[in-house]
Write a protein that holds these residues in place. Structure first.
Motif, mmCIF file in Angstrom:
data_model
loop_
_atom_site.group_PDB
_atom_site.id
_atom_site.type_symbol
_atom_site.label_atom_id
_atom_site.label_comp_id
_atom_site.label_asym_id
_atom_site.label_seq_id
_atom_site.Cartn_x
_atom_site.Cartn_y
_atom_site.Cartn_z
ATOM 1 N N ARG A 138 103.993 106.961 -23.757
ATOM 2 C CA ARG A 138 104.865 105.917 -24.300
ATOM 3 C C ARG A 138 106.329 106.317 -24.205
ATOM 4 N N THR A 139 106.624 107.569 -24.545
ATOM 5 C CA THR A 139 108.005 108.047 -24.465
ATOM 6 C C THR A 139 108.503 108.049 -23.033
ATOM 7 N N GLN A 193 109.305 104.538 -21.887
ATOM 8 C CA GLN A 193 110.559 104.066 -22.479
ATOM 9 C C GLN A 193 111.764 104.679 -21.774
ATOM 10 N N GLN A 226 102.711 103.490 -15.147
ATOM 11 C CA GLN A 226 101.638 104.243 -15.785
ATOM 12 C C GLN A 226 100.793 104.978 -14.748
#
Length: 310
Positions: free
Chosen positions: A107-108, A111, A129
């Motif tokens: 997730r980091t 972002q 991803q």
């Protein structure tokens, strides 16, 4: 055994050679900048086949380079296998680099790539991803061999700078470097620890209204947690386990060790136990001990942690 060669090997690993690698977006560039400011000569994005040659040139008698940091990443497609072989060759010649692996959760990373509007180097025509998954698999073996793994999820550039400075300003002291970290199991156990202890069996100050809004760094909470036979016995056993493992870590060339202590939320019991265990370890010779309280939320009037929390 050639004790002179063994001594030389440990000295080189601690004092003169660092290999920086890890996930794209996890902070390699920032780490290289900090190391350069600390006086390291930084060679960025070297193909694995040139790393050995760079080390030979840098540590020749004619070279002005005293401390070398090499940054390597997946921009070389044959990265993992080649770098693993390079590490083996360096070890055979008595050069044992401190391998630093920078990581962050998916997730980091997503972002961070979104903020800078860049594509992942292994993304191709697929999703971001997919590129992250491919890189994580490629780096799995290197991550397992790393001396230091720093998870930069939720870590600012300033926090990362402090962490890097803490690790590498004292490398020449040839001590064992131990990080004792508190955490809360409800937030997930840390991924990169060598020894883990569970303090949830101790009475929880959370259920005492007078202690609930205070941290394990404060005297009243610490005494509540530690002033009982089972806590004292647990600390003695934890200290003995750490000191029993240290000779083995030294034989394996591992000079950075992370010990984690968890409780439910990481506010009361684990910080108290961490500070007490760290105090015991600091009384031993040739150990550099630091504490980190990952999940501690400062309360009004509470003492602040001595180290930056990750």
């Amino acid at each position: 055994m050639d004790t002179r060669r063994e001594h030389h090997t440990e000295h080189q690993q601690e004092a003169s050679l660092i290999l920086v690698t890890g996930m794209s977006g996890a902070g390699r560039k920032e780490t290289a900048t900090v190391l350069e400011e600390l006086g390291w000569y930084v060679a960025d994005n070297l193909p694995p086949e040139l790393i050995t040659r760079m080390v030979e040139l840098s540590f020749s008698s004619e070279s002005p380079v005293e401390r070398l940091a090499i940054v390597a990443d997946v921009r070389s497609r044959a990265f993992v296998g080649s770098l693993t072989e390079v590490l083996g060759r360096l070890h055979d010649t008595g050069r044992r680099p401190v391998t630093l692996f920078l990581d962050a959760d998916d997730r980091t990373l997503i972002q961070r790539f979104g903020r800078v509007r860049r594509t992942h180097p292994l993304q191709g025509d697929e999703t971001l991803q997919a590129g992250i998954d491919r890189e994580r698999e490629m780096l799995r073996a290197i991550r397992q061999r790393a001396d230091i793994v720093i998870d930069t999820s939720g870590t600012s550039v300033h926090d990362l700078r402090r962490i890097i400075e803490d690790y590498f300003t004292s490398l020449s002291d040839r001590k064992e470097h131990i990080t004792v970290q508190s955490f809360g199991f409800k937030n997930g156990a840390p991924r990169d620890v060598d020894l883990m202890f569970d303090a949830r069996f101790l009475p929880n100050p959370y259920w005492d209204p007078q202690l609930r809004d205070h941290s394990g760094l404060e005297t009243a909470v610490s005494e509540f947690v530690l002033d009982r036979p089972e806590a004292r016995g647990y600390l003695e056993a934890a200290e003995q386990l750490v000191t029993t493992a240290l000779p083995g870590y030294r034989r394996e060339g591992k000079h950075f060790i992370t010990v984690a202590v968890g409780c439910t939320g990481g506010q009361h019991r684990s910080p108290a136990v961490v500070e007490a265990l760290a105090a015991r370890l600091r009384a031993l010779p040739d150990l550099d001990v630091r504490t980190v309280h990952r999940d501690l939320v400062p309360f009004d009037g509470a003492e602040q942690p001595g180290e930056a929390t990750r």
